[in-house]
Write a protein that holds these residues in place. Sequence first.
Motif, PDB file in Angstrom:
ATOM      1  N   MET A 250       3.067  -9.199  45.002  1.00 44.99           N
ATOM      2  CA  MET A 250       1.731  -8.765  45.973  1.00 44.99           C
ATOM      3  C   MET A 250       1.582  -7.385  45.614  1.00 44.99           C
ATOM      4  O   MET A 250       0.245  -6.989  45.484  1.00 44.99           O
ATOM      5  N   GLU A 251       2.361  -6.467  45.664  1.00 45.78           N
ATOM      6  CA  GLU A 251       2.236  -5.056  45.306  1.00 45.78           C
ATOM      7  C   GLU A 251       1.544  -4.914  43.999  1.00 45.78           C
ATOM      8  O   GLU A 251       0.641  -3.927  43.735  1.00 45.78           O
ATOM      9  N   LEU A 252       2.232  -5.424  43.156  1.00 48.35           N
ATOM     10  CA  LEU A 252       1.826  -5.321  41.659  1.00 48.35           C
ATOM     11  C   LEU A 252       0.379  -6.016  41.666  1.00 48.35           C
ATOM     12  O   LEU A 252      -0.617  -5.363  40.754  1.00 48.35           O
ATOM     13  N   PHE A 253      -0.101  -7.086  42.298  1.00 50.35           N
ATOM     14  CA  PHE A 253      -1.233  -7.686  42.162  1.00 50.35           C
ATOM     15  C   PHE A 253      -2.375  -6.540  42.782  1.00 50.35           C
ATOM     16  O   PHE A 253      -3.310  -6.392  42.225  1.00 50.35           O
ATOM     17  N   SER A 254      -2.223  -6.127  43.903  1.00 47.12           N
ATOM     18  CA  SER A 254      -2.995  -4.959  44.424  1.00 47.12           C
ATOM     19  C   SER A 254      -2.970  -3.740  43.711  1.00 47.12           C
ATOM     20  O   SER A 254      -4.185  -3.425  43.690  1.00 47.12           O
ATOM     21  N   GLN A 255      -1.983  -3.346  43.070  1.00 40.26           N
ATOM     22  CA  GLN A 255      -1.925  -1.993  42.259  1.00 40.26           C
ATOM     23  C   GLN A 255      -2.967  -2.402  41.166  1.00 40.26           C
ATOM     24  O   GLN A 255      -3.894  -1.526  40.699  1.00 40.26           O
ATOM     25  N   SER A 256      -2.794  -3.444  40.560  1.00 40.24           N
ATOM     26  CA  SER A 256      -3.630  -3.782  39.201  1.00 40.24           C
ATOM     27  C   SER A 256      -4.939  -3.974  39.629  1.00 40.24           C
ATOM     28  O   SER A 256      -5.891  -3.349  38.769  1.00 40.24           O
ATOM     29  N   TRP A 257      -5.294  -4.718  40.809  1.00 43.86           N
ATOM     30  CA  TRP A 257      -6.752  -5.023  41.012  1.00 43.86           C
ATOM     31  C   TRP A 257      -7.520  -3.813  41.392  1.00 43.86           C
ATOM     32  O   TRP A 257      -8.419  -3.566  41.114  1.00 43.86           O
TER      33      TRP A 257
ATOM     34  N   GLN B 155      -6.202   4.107  31.782  1.00 45.78           N
ATOM     35  CA  GLN B 155      -5.312   2.819  31.276  1.00 45.78           C
ATOM     36  C   GLN B 155      -4.918   2.130  32.445  1.00 45.78           C
ATOM     37  O   GLN B 155      -4.860   2.591  33.687  1.00 45.78           O
ATOM     38  N   PRO B 156      -4.427   0.478  32.280  1.00 42.59           N
ATOM     39  CA  PRO B 156      -3.815  -0.109  33.519  1.00 42.59           C
ATOM     40  C   PRO B 156      -2.482   0.477  34.093  1.00 42.59           C
ATOM     41  O   PRO B 156      -2.088   1.343  33.058  1.00 42.59           O
ATOM     42  N   PRO B 157      -2.424   0.422  35.204  1.00 49.02           N
ATOM     43  CA  PRO B 157      -1.047   0.903  35.682  1.00 49.02           C
ATOM     44  C   PRO B 157       0.192   0.591  35.012  1.00 49.02           C
ATOM     45  O   PRO B 157       0.180  -0.479  34.535  1.00 49.02           O
ATOM     46  N   ALA B 158       1.248   1.444  34.901  1.00 44.73           N
ATOM     47  CA  ALA B 158       2.383   1.456  33.765  1.00 44.73           C
ATOM     48  C   ALA B 158       3.210   0.090  34.477  1.00 44.73           C
ATOM     49  O   ALA B 158       3.644  -0.819  33.782  1.00 44.73           O
TER      50      ALA B 158
END
Length: 218
Positions: free
Chosen positions: A1-8, A158-161
């Motif tokens: 969930m955290e990666l979804f939110s961060q990427s979006w 760029q996208p988050p690492a």
Amino acid sequence: MELFSQSWTALLASVAELSDEDFARPSGCTGWLVRDLVCHLVIDAQDVLITLATPADGPPTRDAVTYWEPAEKPPTGDDPLDALTVRLAAAYEQPWLLKFHLDDVGSAAGRAARLADQEGLVGTRDQVLTTGDYLTAYVLEWTLHHLDLVAHLPNAAQPPAPGLARSRAMLERIAGAEFPAAFGDADALLVGTGRRAPTEAEKAALGPLTSKLPLILG
């Protein structure tokens, strides 16, 4: 969930920072300008909202990796749905309208994802996944499209690492092999999905994996 939110969140922020001129530049998606890609993101956000509101009975039939079914041929931009996206994007006429719509629908999709039961089951594309796996699959979607968005915008973020690393790991599972350590995460994703051709040195480093590439995801 955290990666979804961060990427979006990062992807939405990158779109918000685009100039009007940027919308007319090419994107990393074959046949699409940046404005067409942003319109596709609106549709993606709608799909997330629809899926999160579509509960399903178990057991799950796919996970975050098997959700993806590589296509046999790369997109040409001539697919009817791709062509519809281009016409729809042109209908907005003004870039600020696309920005507004993406922020509106995209913010709602982000909130719905945070509120969703990660262990619950949802249905999409005639498959059943846990909500957590569905959202994890979209980390790869957001990351690839973030790379597409900035493909011809050298000064854009760029996208988050963390999203790049997770997306690389998922692509390696789809491929059934790891990319050489010399490949950065972004390069592994770009080469692995056919967004750019490998150099001769990269081909040599890829070895047998070259025969499995590109993995056309959509």
